[in-house]
Design an enzyme around this catalytic site. Structure first.
Site, mmCIF file in Angstrom:
data_model
loop_
_atom_site.group_PDB
_atom_site.id
_atom_site.type_symbol
_atom_site.label_atom_id
_atom_site.label_comp_id
_atom_site.label_asym_id
_atom_site.label_seq_id
_atom_site.Cartn_x
_atom_site.Cartn_y
_atom_site.Cartn_z
ATOM 1 N N LYS A 67 45.490 53.884 39.982
ATOM 2 C CA LYS A 67 45.085 55.207 39.512
ATOM 3 C C LYS A 67 45.718 55.551 38.171
ATOM 4 O O LYS A 67 45.123 56.269 37.366
ATOM 5 C CB LYS A 67 45.423 56.274 40.561
ATOM 6 N N LYS A 77 32.930 56.544 45.454
ATOM 7 C CA LYS A 77 32.238 57.734 44.965
ATOM 8 C C LYS A 77 32.715 58.138 43.575
ATOM 9 O O LYS A 77 32.084 58.969 42.919
ATOM 10 C CB LYS A 77 32.405 58.888 45.954
ATOM 11 N N LYS A 127 35.133 47.462 45.626
ATOM 12 C CA LYS A 127 34.722 48.300 46.742
ATOM 13 C C LYS A 127 33.842 49.443 46.248
ATOM 14 O O LYS A 127 34.078 50.010 45.178
ATOM 15 C CB LYS A 127 35.970 48.863 47.438
#
Length: 333
Positions: free
Chosen positions: A116, A201, A198
């Site tokens: 992140k 969203k 993966k």
């Protein structure tokens, strides 16, 4: 354990409508975990969502939508505790105490922080670094026995267990040591545009994922654009044919067919047939969920009742744990 029942805790962030990957890997299993021998706590983890900048109005709407979607997927608020994380103040209270029992080196090794940080280089905040401690608080507050997780979340369960074991060693037998649970089938759906990653969203490419409430037309369009390969043979081979294998995995997840049956179904067919067939299976599988979601979104008062009742029930359990923790820390007179 609570009244002889094993405690299950799982949460999902309201950072957008979940994808079909979230459904196959997690949300579809949540109703299945409800049983006479289990008490499930299902949390909309909005406190976790703010490690990334959020528009307050969008976050509020996403939270409401996610509650509706959980119910539409089959979670029963009478059998399980459905609540919004920020409605239970004990999550923040326990998180601070656990921060003081967690080492910097442990947090620095977390792969999600590294990932992140690279994606949000302009917002590497302290919350992003201590995210696993809040997750540990979420789990330990309810004395959770079982935590359903994907393989990519295993590291968070391990640090949660380490924190709990360390705290118990220093302050007495306070926390249940949780076990991670990963479904054996359908736990990982990959991006339609990059099958090495993966499905997410937060993918900047909207064609990489299909959401649970996408229209049939949108789903068909995204699957038509799905990445495959050049040899034209429908065969499950994740290493050499990741795109085709991903479509087959999605197809079997929504039809209940075995992989051998799916390969036989598309034997001699081209990739267009595989893409169309998979899209149709997804559309059909999501149809009842989408209908119930639409109905619930028209009953906002009911959704607020569910959230209020869930917050009350969650707070009662969380407060018992915090009371024991505070006494063990010497906070109580």
């Amino acid at each position: 354990m609570e009244n002889g029942k094993k405690i299950v805790l799982s949460g999902i962030q309201p950072s957008g409508i979940p994808t079909i990957g979230n459904y196959v890997g997690a949300l579809r299993n949540w109703p299945l975990l409800q049983g006479e021998d289990r008490l499930c706590y299902y949390c909309v983890a909005n406190l976790h969502a703010i490690t990334v900048k959020q528009d307050p109005d969008v976050l509020r709407q996403n939270t409401l939508s996610l509650v509706a979607l959980l119910l539409a997927c089959g979670v029963d608020p009478k059998r399980s505790v459905v609540f919004v994380q920020s409605d239970v103040k004990e999550h923040c209270e326990l998180s601070w105490v656990l921060n003081c029992s967690t080492y910097m080196g442990e947090l620095g090794r977390m792969t999600q922080f590294k990932d992140k940080s690279s994606k949000h280089a302009d917002n590497i905040n302290a919350g992003l670094f201590t995210y696993p401690v809040l997750m540990a608080a979420d789990i330990l507050l309810y004395q959770s026995d079982i935590v359903p997780v994907g393989e990519d979340q295993r590291q968070h369960i391990e640090i949660c267990r380490d924190i709990a074991i360390r705290f118990n060693k220093n302050h007495g037998d306070i926390f249940t040591i949780p076990e991670g649970y990963t479904p054996k089938v359908g736990a990982r759906v990959m991006s339609l545009q990059n099958p090495a990653q993966k499905m997410s969203k937060s993918d900047p490419n909207p064609n990489g994922f299909a959401s649970i409430i996408d229209t049939p037309e949108a789903i068909q369009k995204k699957f038509r654009k799905a990445v495959t390969d050049c040899d034209g043979v429908v065969r499950y081979d994740p290493e050499n044919k990741p795109g085709v294998s991903n479509l087959l995995a999605i197809y079997t997840s929504f039809t209940g067919m075995s992989m051998a049956e799916a390969e036989a179904r598309f034997a001699g067919e081209n990739y267009g047939a595989l893409k169309n067939g998979t899209a149709e299976a997804v559309i059909e599988g999501l149809k009842p969920i989408q209908a119930e979601y639409s109905r619930l979104m028209g009953s906002v008062d009911y959704l607020h009742e569910v959230m209020e009742d869930g917050a009350r029930r969650a707070s009662e359990a969380a407060a018992r744990t915090v009371k024991r923790v505070y006494a063990a820390m010497g906070f109580n007179a």
